[in-house]
Design a protein around this motif. Structure first.
Motif, mmCIF file in Angstrom:
data_model
loop_
_atom_site.group_PDB
_atom_site.id
_atom_site.type_symbol
_atom_site.label_atom_id
_atom_site.label_comp_id
_atom_site.label_asym_id
_atom_site.label_seq_id
_atom_site.Cartn_x
_atom_site.Cartn_y
_atom_site.Cartn_z
ATOM 1 N N ALA A 169 -36.206 21.614 53.935
ATOM 2 C CA ALA A 169 -35.452 21.387 52.613
ATOM 3 C C ALA A 169 -34.422 22.354 52.741
ATOM 4 O O ALA A 169 -33.247 22.158 52.653
ATOM 5 N N ALA A 170 -34.797 23.869 52.836
ATOM 6 C CA ALA A 170 -33.859 24.859 52.922
ATOM 7 C C ALA A 170 -32.947 24.759 53.870
ATOM 8 O O ALA A 170 -31.760 24.951 54.080
ATOM 9 N N LEU A 171 -33.535 24.325 55.198
ATOM 10 C CA LEU A 171 -32.542 24.006 56.490
ATOM 11 C C LEU A 171 -31.591 23.347 56.128
ATOM 12 O O LEU A 171 -30.489 23.484 56.989
ATOM 13 N N VAL A 172 -31.697 22.188 55.434
ATOM 14 C CA VAL A 172 -30.501 21.065 55.059
ATOM 15 C C VAL A 172 -29.709 21.357 53.735
ATOM 16 O O VAL A 172 -29.494 20.590 53.342
ATOM 17 N N SER A 173 -29.889 22.677 53.296
ATOM 18 C CA SER A 173 -29.329 23.160 52.249
ATOM 19 C C SER A 173 -29.802 22.538 50.898
ATOM 20 O O SER A 173 -28.932 22.392 50.028
ATOM 21 N N LEU A 174 -31.087 22.337 50.739
ATOM 22 C CA LEU A 174 -31.594 21.868 49.691
ATOM 23 C C LEU A 174 -32.840 22.721 49.086
ATOM 24 O O LEU A 174 -33.327 23.434 49.842
ATOM 25 N N PRO A 175 -32.646 22.794 47.955
ATOM 26 C CA PRO A 175 -33.764 23.777 47.432
ATOM 27 C C PRO A 175 -35.143 23.305 47.974
ATOM 28 O O PRO A 175 -35.668 22.377 47.915
ATOM 29 N N PRO A 176 -36.203 24.383 47.757
ATOM 30 C CA PRO A 176 -37.600 24.095 48.284
ATOM 31 C C PRO A 176 -38.107 23.273 47.185
ATOM 32 O O PRO A 176 -39.072 22.501 48.047
ATOM 33 N N ILE A 177 -37.899 22.980 46.253
ATOM 34 C CA ILE A 177 -38.722 22.226 45.338
ATOM 35 C C ILE A 177 -38.592 20.582 45.772
ATOM 36 O O ILE A 177 -39.431 19.821 45.521
ATOM 37 N N VAL A 178 -37.434 20.382 46.704
ATOM 38 C CA VAL A 178 -37.436 19.038 47.085
ATOM 39 C C VAL A 178 -38.820 18.595 47.957
ATOM 40 O O VAL A 178 -39.217 17.567 47.839
ATOM 41 N N MET A 210 -32.409 14.728 43.208
ATOM 42 C CA MET A 210 -30.823 14.465 43.432
ATOM 43 C C MET A 210 -30.272 15.619 42.665
ATOM 44 O O MET A 210 -28.820 15.657 42.864
ATOM 45 N N GLY A 211 -30.663 16.291 41.769
ATOM 46 C CA GLY A 211 -30.156 17.209 40.826
ATOM 47 C C GLY A 211 -29.704 18.485 41.380
ATOM 48 O O GLY A 211 -28.393 18.681 41.254
ATOM 49 N N PRO A 212 -30.517 19.140 42.227
ATOM 50 C CA PRO A 212 -30.109 20.310 42.955
ATOM 51 C C PRO A 212 -28.457 20.384 43.648
ATOM 52 O O PRO A 212 -27.912 21.246 43.422
ATOM 53 N N PRO A 213 -28.279 19.626 44.471
ATOM 54 C CA PRO A 213 -27.056 19.177 45.329
ATOM 55 C C PRO A 213 -25.851 19.155 44.126
ATOM 56 O O PRO A 213 -24.927 19.888 44.502
ATOM 57 N N ILE A 214 -26.004 18.288 43.093
ATOM 58 C CA ILE A 214 -25.130 18.278 42.353
ATOM 59 C C ILE A 214 -24.875 19.580 41.325
ATOM 60 O O ILE A 214 -23.651 19.979 41.062
#
Length: 446
Positions: free
Chosen positions: A36-45, A406-410
Motif C-alpha cells: 500500500a505504501a508503494l502506491v502512496s496509500l497508508p499501511p492501514i489500507v 477511501m479516507g486517507p487519500p482524500i
C-alpha cells in the motif's frame, strides 16, 4: 478441605493455531502494508485488506479446506484472536492520547462538538430513512422495521477512533490542528454512537427504558469528572515517579497498566473501553516530555506489531461472495453512497458553522468517514440480536472497510492545501524529539 484443581492452560492444537494465526496475519499485514505504501496509500489500507485475503472471501473460496483448518469456526479459537486484538487496539488508542494537545481541546472543544453532532445526526437520519425504505427481503425474520431502521442509522453514523488514529499516524497528520480536530470530533461521535447502540439494543431485547439511558449518560459524566479532578494529578505523580529509575521499562509498564485499568473502568461503566484508553493517554501526556520520551519503544511496538494484527482480523468474519446477488450488491452500493454522503455533509456543515474553510471541512469529513472496526462491532451486535441478516452484515462490514480505505487519500490531498501554523510546527518538533531522544540508561550515557 479439598484443593481447587488448576485451570488447564491453553495448549496443544489450540495454541498451535493461535500462534500460526498471529504470525500469518502479521506477515500478510506487513507485506500488504508495504505494498500500500508503494502506491502512496497508508499501511492501514493493506492491513485492513489482510482479513479479506486470509478470510472466507479469498482464502475460503480458493482453498476452503485450508481456511477451515487455519481459522476453524469455533468460538474459543476466535476469542483468542479477539483478546489479542483488543489489547492491541486499547494500547493503540492509548498512545494516540499521548499526542493530543489538551490546550487545543480546550480552545476548539466547542468546534469539535458541533462537527461531531452534525456528522452524527445527518447520517443517522439518512440511515434510518434508508432502513424504512429497504425491501422486506433485507430484514431478518421476525425483525421489527423500526428497530432495523434505527440500527442501520446507528451503523451509518459511527466513526472509528482506532482507524482514525492509525490513519493520522500513518499520514503524519496527528500534529496538525485538523488532525486533532478529527480525532476529538471522532471521539465525541464514538461516545454518542455507543450510547445510541445501547438504546437500539434495548429496543431489540427488553424495550427502551429511559432509566438505562440516564444511567449511561450519568456514568459518562461521572467518569469525565473523576478523570479531571482525581485522575490527572494522580497519574502525573505516578508517571513522574517512574522517571527516577534509569530504565524506561518502568515507565512503559506503568503506562500500560494505567491504559488497561482506565479502559477496564469505562467498560465496567457500560462505556466503550477505547474511550477510557484515549483518556488515559491524555492523562499520561500531562506528566511531561520525559515520560513521553521514555514511551517511544512502546509506541514503536504497538504500531509495528499489535495494531497491524488487530486491523488484519477485521475482515475475517466477512464474506464478500454474498455480493454476487444483484439485490445485495445494489443495496450495498446505495447504503455506501448514503454513508459517505451523510458523513461528509455533516462534517462540512459542522465545520462551516464553526468558521473553518472548505479544505479543513473536507479533511475532517474524510477522517470521520472511516467506520472501521467500530462499525464491524455494531454489525456483529445486530447479527447476534437477530436484527441483521448475513447479507446485511456483509454490507455493513463492506462499508466499514471501504470508508476506512477511501479516507486517507482524500485526507492527504485536503490537508496539503491547509496552511501549516506555528503551533503545528512546534507540536511536530516536540513529537519528533520524543521519537529520536536517547532513552538508554543513564549509566550508559555517562
Amino acid at each position: 478441605m479439598h484443593a481447587v484443581a488448576p485451570v488447564t492452560p491453553v495448549g496443544g492444537h489450540s495454541l498451535l493455531l493461535f500462534l500460526l494465526q498471529i504470525g500469518l496475519l502479521l506477515l500478510v499485514a506487513v507485506l500488504l502494508g508495504r505494498l500500500a505504501a508503494l502506491v502512496s496509500l497508508p499501511p492501514i489500507v493493506g492491513e485492513l485488506l489482510t482479513g479479506i485475503v486470509l478470510g472466507p472471501t479469498l482464502l475460503g473460496a480458493v482453498a476452503p479446506d485450508w481456511f477451515a483448518w487455519l481459522f476453524p469456526q469455533e468460538t474459543e479459537q476466535f476469542h483468542l484472536l479477539d483478546a489479542f486484538g483488543q489489547v492491541g487496539v486499547i494500547l493503540l488508542v492509548g498512545i494516540t492520547g499521548l499526542q493530543l494537545d489538551l490546550g487545543l481541546i480546550r480552545k476548539r472543544g466547542a468546534t469539535a462538538v458541533r462537527i461531531s453532532l452534525a456528522g452524527f445526526i445527518i447520517p443517522l437520519g439518512l440511515g434510518i430513512g434508508a432502513g424504512l425504505l429497504l425491501p422486506n427481503a433485507m430484514l431478518a425474520p421476525g425483525s421489527q422495521r423500526a428497530v432495523f431502521a434505527t440500527f442501520l442509522g446507528i451503523a451509518m453514523c459511527v466513526s472509528a477512533i482506532p482507524v482514525i488514529a492509525k490513519t493520522l499516524m500513518d499520514l503524519k497528520l496527528l500534529h496538525r490542528n485538523v488532525g486533532q480536530l478529527v480525532l476529538i470530533s471522532g471521539t465525541v461521535d464514538d461516545v454518542v454512537g455507543w450510547l445510541g447502540l445501547s438504546v437500539v439494543t434495548a429496543m431489540a431485547t427488553t424495550g427502551l427504558q429511559m432509566g438505562g439511558l440516564a444511567r449511561s449518560i450519568g456514568a459518562l459524566v461521572l467518569f469525565v469528572l473523576a478523570a479531571l479532578v482525581l485522575g490527572r494529578p494522580l497519574v502525573r505523580a505516578a508517571m513522574r515517579a517512574t522517571t527516577r529509575t534509569p530504565e524506561p521499562s518502568t515507565t512503559i509498564g506503568a503506562a500500560v497498566v494505567l491504559v488497561v485499568l482506565v479502559s477496564t473502568a469505562t467498560h465496567a461503566l457500560g462505556l466503550e473501553a477505547v474511550f477510557g484508553a484515549l483518556v488515559a493517554g491524555m492523562l499520561i501526556r500531562a506528566a511531561g516530555k520525559e515520560v513521553l520520551t521514555r514511551l517511544a519503544p512502546l509506541r514503536a511496538f504497538v504500531m509495528a506489531v499489535l495494531a497491524p494484527v488487530f486491523f488484519a482480523t477485521a475482515g475475517l468474519r466477512m464474506d464478500l461472495t454474498a455480493l454476487v446477488d444483484p439485490a445485495v450488491l445494489g443495496t450495498a452500493v446505495v447504503l455506501l453512497l448514503i454513508a459517505v454522503a451523510g458523513k461528509f455533509a455533516g462534517a462540512y456543515i459542522g465545520a462551516w458553522t464553526s468558521g473553518l474553510d472548505r479544505w479543513e471541512a473536507l479533511a475532517i469529513g474524510a477522517g470521520m468517514n472511516a467506520r472501521g472496526v467500530v462499525q464491524l462491532i455494531v454489525a456483529m451486535v445486530g447479527l447476534r440480536l437477530g436484527v441483521l441478516t448475513t447479507e446485511m452484515f456483509t454490507i455493513i462490514v463492506l462499508i466499514a472497510i471501504v470508508t476506512s480505505a477511501m479516507g486517507p487519500p482524500i485526507l492527504r490531498m485536503a490537508s496539503a492545501r491547509i496552511e501549516v501554523t506555528a503551533g503545528e510546527r512546534l507540536r511536530l518538533t516536540e513529537y519528533e524529539a520524543t521519537l529520536h531522544s536517547d532513552v538508554r540508561p543513564a549509566v550508559e550515557r555517562t
